[in-house]
Design a protein around this motif. Structure first.
Motif, PDB file in Angstrom:
ATOM      1  N   ILE A  66     -14.557  72.925 -67.557  1.00  0.00           N
ATOM      2  CA  ILE A  66     -14.854  73.941 -68.532  1.00  0.00           C
ATOM      3  C   ILE A  66     -13.710  73.652 -69.531  1.00  0.00           C
ATOM      4  CG2 ILE A  66     -14.352  75.731 -67.157  1.00  0.00           C
ATOM      5  CD1 ILE A  66     -16.132  77.499 -68.779  1.00  0.00           C
ATOM      6  N   GLU A  67     -13.911  73.732 -70.759  1.00  0.00           N
ATOM      7  CA  GLU A  67     -12.733  73.816 -71.747  1.00  0.00           C
ATOM      8  C   GLU A  67     -13.242  74.736 -73.029  1.00  0.00           C
ATOM      9  OE1 GLU A  67     -10.899  70.504 -74.967  1.00  0.00           O
ATOM     10  OE2 GLU A  67     -11.280  69.642 -72.816  1.00  0.00           O
ATOM     11  N   PRO A  68     -12.462  75.637 -72.884  1.00  0.00           N
ATOM     12  CA  PRO A  68     -12.440  76.758 -73.875  1.00  0.00           C
ATOM     13  C   PRO A  68     -11.502  76.265 -74.935  1.00  0.00           C
ATOM     14  CG  PRO A  68     -11.407  77.824 -72.304  1.00  0.00           C
ATOM     15  CD  PRO A  68     -11.602  76.416 -71.749  1.00  0.00           C
ATOM     16  N   GLN A  69     -11.690  76.219 -76.160  1.00  0.00           N
ATOM     17  CA  GLN A  69     -10.827  75.943 -77.283  1.00  0.00           C
ATOM     18  C   GLN A  69     -10.452  76.888 -78.243  1.00  0.00           C
ATOM     19  OE1 GLN A  69     -13.871  73.013 -78.538  1.00  0.00           O
ATOM     20  NE2 GLN A  69     -13.442  71.596 -76.742  1.00  0.00           N
ATOM     21  N   PHE A  70      -9.354  77.381 -78.450  1.00  0.00           N
ATOM     22  CA  PHE A  70      -8.741  78.424 -79.238  1.00  0.00           C
ATOM     23  C   PHE A  70      -8.113  77.932 -80.497  1.00  0.00           C
ATOM     24  CE2 PHE A  70      -8.953  79.601 -74.800  1.00  0.00           C
ATOM     25  CZ  PHE A  70      -9.574  80.570 -74.670  1.00  0.00           C
ATOM     26  N   ASN A  71      -8.863  78.259 -81.473  1.00  0.00           N
ATOM     27  CA  ASN A  71      -8.249  77.342 -82.823  1.00  0.00           C
ATOM     28  C   ASN A  71      -7.799  78.480 -83.861  1.00  0.00           C
ATOM     29  OD1 ASN A  71      -9.499  74.542 -82.474  1.00  0.00           O
ATOM     30  ND2 ASN A  71     -11.012  75.910 -81.827  1.00  0.00           N
ATOM     31  N   TYR A  72      -6.618  78.145 -84.600  1.00  0.00           N
ATOM     32  CA  TYR A  72      -6.277  78.995 -85.611  1.00  0.00           C
ATOM     33  C   TYR A  72      -5.876  78.026 -86.890  1.00  0.00           C
ATOM     34  CZ  TYR A  72      -3.533  82.209 -88.386  1.00  0.00           C
ATOM     35  OH  TYR A  72      -2.977  83.079 -89.513  1.00  0.00           O
ATOM     36  N   ARG A  73      -6.527  78.494 -88.044  1.00  0.00           N
ATOM     37  CA  ARG A  73      -6.709  77.781 -89.242  1.00  0.00           C
ATOM     38  C   ARG A  73      -5.588  78.459 -90.183  1.00  0.00           C
ATOM     39  NH1 ARG A  73      -7.414  72.839 -91.469  1.00  0.00           N
ATOM     40  NH2 ARG A  73      -8.192  73.149 -93.779  1.00  0.00           N
ATOM     41  N   PHE A  74      -4.652  77.582 -90.519  1.00  0.00           N
ATOM     42  CA  PHE A  74      -3.531  78.124 -91.335  1.00  0.00           C
ATOM     43  C   PHE A  74      -3.974  77.808 -92.725  1.00  0.00           C
ATOM     44  CE2 PHE A  74      -1.152  76.698 -87.368  1.00  0.00           C
ATOM     45  CZ  PHE A  74      -0.693  77.822 -87.213  1.00  0.00           C
ATOM     46  N   ASP A  75      -3.160  78.981 -93.618  1.00  0.00           N
ATOM     47  CA  ASP A  75      -3.850  78.665 -95.201  1.00  0.00           C
ATOM     48  C   ASP A  75      -3.362  77.600 -95.713  1.00  0.00           C
ATOM     49  OD1 ASP A  75      -4.743  81.186 -95.058  1.00  0.00           O
ATOM     50  OD2 ASP A  75      -2.888  82.224 -95.441  1.00  0.00           O
ATOM     51  N   GLY A  76      -1.945  76.788 -95.188  1.00  0.00           N
ATOM     52  CA  GLY A  76      -1.524  75.530 -95.853  1.00  0.00           C
ATOM     53  C   GLY A  76      -2.316  74.563 -95.670  1.00  0.00           C
ATOM     54  N   GLY A  77      -3.382  74.580 -94.849  1.00  0.00           N
ATOM     55  CA  GLY A  77      -4.360  73.233 -94.441  1.00  0.00           C
ATOM     56  C   GLY A  77      -3.992  72.534 -93.265  1.00  0.00           C
ATOM     57  N   SER A  78      -3.818  73.479 -92.064  1.00  0.00           N
ATOM     58  CA  SER A  78      -3.543  72.779 -90.978  1.00  0.00           C
ATOM     59  C   SER A  78      -4.384  73.580 -90.014  1.00  0.00           C
ATOM     60  CB  SER A  78      -2.200  72.527 -90.464  1.00  0.00           C
ATOM     61  OG  SER A  78      -1.570  73.781 -90.483  1.00  0.00           O
ATOM     62  N   THR A  79      -4.576  72.954 -88.641  1.00  0.00           N
ATOM     63  CA  THR A  79      -5.135  73.666 -87.573  1.00  0.00           C
ATOM     64  C   THR A  79      -4.436  73.684 -86.249  1.00  0.00           C
ATOM     65  OG1 THR A  79      -7.635  73.418 -88.527  1.00  0.00           O
ATOM     66  CG2 THR A  79      -7.234  74.018 -86.373  1.00  0.00           C
TER      67      THR A  79
END
Length: 436
Positions: A319-332
């Motif tokens: 099981i692999e949860p994936q926590f993502n944050y999207r930056f305003d500058g265009g990167s994740t």
């Protein structure tokens, strides 16, 4: 009080199923295509560009292939309709758009000679209206009736000819449009052509783990390379609202270590890694779209295809949860710990002591830019492994070619399945990555 003990992998799968169903009910998804003209005024015979932005706000990476041609409907204030073609400026190829990302396309069109005044332009088959003024002194209403007209080649008429030549029927039919009549502006046209078996296969196939070929020189010239793909088992009837089983995939990853300096250049070991899993890139998203959580869960098999003392084989549920944050500058930025419970490791009962039960993974990816990723494993009695990778798109170098310049660092146990008990010294390899 009676204590009930369940196998570890049963607990993992129960947790995965509960989390998946709960978060799935919270998610809503859509993907949109927005069209615009690069100018507001042009006269007959001039070239304009129809630009489009495809934004992926669905829960998964979106695979999409732009059409080579668009049919445009030109409508004047009197209701006259003219249809013409717009041509994609680049070669049509499938693109994979990550969650909360977008891609841009452009089609080139020539303003037909019969066009006058303010024109309402419809991209045929899309609920889109664009305005182009071919005479700034006039105003024209937007018509909504079907376009009873043939499609003309607005760029093929020589100087002096008053009308554009009508395109042959076979060229029109190849676009999927009808010969003499186009739908009304507010009518979505259903595709006329049926996708081929190869199209269905291609659309269901997408990258999985990184794909690369790297070469190092420590301990002799050697190469490490990996191929990896996943195949979507079900095509959603409604892509904007996929069902639970529409997110089921078959996966396959193959990783090899190749000795290039030894006689006959033998392969040291190859890991064959088929899997079946459930995956969604965004089960939940914040209102701002900056935070989103995905999930992968399933079972996989790993073996090296050898017999006797060199045989290595195991199964695990993960099981692999994936926590993502999207930056305003265009990167994740993505943090994705993969928790594993092993099954069927009687031939290699100590494997977990070396590989541990968690792959700690961290990744930072710029849009069309630098990609940095790292993985750390920790087993028992100080057995650990570290892998760090960096990739840079070669289209942004003087080479201007597809793929990425790829650099990989590895140190620790388990570089190969055969040698999972061996502690490898630090090794840096450089090469080409197709998928970082």
């Amino acid at each position: 009080m009676k204590l009930i003990v369940r196998p570890l992998h049963t607990l993992f799968f129960t947790l995965a199923a509960t989390l998946a169903v709960t978060l799935l009910n919270m998610s809503q998804a859509w993907a949109g295509m927005a069209y615009q003209l690069d100018q507001t005024h042009a006269i007959a015979g001039e070239t304009i560009n129809v630009k489009a932005v495809l934004f992926n706000d669905t829960g998964n990476t979106l695979s999409w292939r732009p059409s080579k041609t668009l049919v445009l409907q030109w409508r004047s204030e009197s209701g006259q309709a003219i249809r013409s073609l717009a041509y994609l400026e680049t070669a049509p190829s499938q693109v994979n758009v990550p969650v909360n990302n977008f891609v841009q396309f452009a089609w080139r069109a020539v303003v037909p000679k019969g066009v006058k005044g303010l024109q309402a332009i419809n991209v045929e088959g899309r609920p889109t209206l664009l305005a182009l003024d071919t005479n700034p002194l006039e105003k024209s209403p937007i018509a909504g009736t079907p376009a009873h007209a043939q499609i003309v080649d607005a760029g093929a008429a020589p100087e002096g000819r008053k009308a554009d030549p009508v395109l042959p029927k076979n060229i029109v039919a190849a676009t999927g449009a009808s010969i003499n009549e186009g739908p009304a502006i507010d009518t979505l046209q259903k595709p006329i052509t049926t996708p081929s078996a190869f199209d269905n296969f291609r659309n269901a196939l997408s990258p999985y783990e990184p794909i690369y070929f790297d070469v190092g020189t420590k301990g002799g010239t050697n190469a490490r390379f990996q191929l990896s793909f996943k195949y979507r088992l079900f095509t959603p009837a409604d892509p904007e609202n996929p069902k639970f089983f529409d997110n089921m995939y078959l996966g396959y990853t193959q990783t090899s270590l190749w000795d290039l300096s030894a006689s006959s250049s033998p392969f040291i070991d190859t890991t064959y890694n088929p899997s079946i899993f459930w995956h969604k890139d965004a089960l939940w998203q914040a209102d701002s779209k900056q935070w989103f959580v995905g999930l992968s869960t399933g079972v996989e098999h790993k073996s090296n295809g050898k017999a006797g003392a060199d045989s290595r084989s195991l199964n695990d549920g993960f099981i692999e949860p994936q926590f993502n944050y999207r930056f305003d500058g265009g990167s994740t930025l993505t943090f994705a710990p993969r928790v594993k419970a092993y099954m069927g490791i009687t031939d290699n009962p100590d494997y977990a002591d070396y590989a541990g039960h968690v792959d700690w993974k961290l990744r930072w990816a710029q849009d069309n830019g630098l990609v940095l990723s790292g993985m750390y494993r920790h087993g028992n009695q100080g057995h650990q492994a570290t892998q760090i990778e960096a990739a840079w798109p070669l289209q942004r170098t003087f080479l201007n070619m597809n793929g990425y310049l790829h650099v990989q660092f590895f140190k620790g146990y388990g570089e190969t399945l055969l040698g999972y008990r061996q502690n490898s010294d630090s090794q840096i390899r450089v090469g080409l990555s197709l998928v970082p």
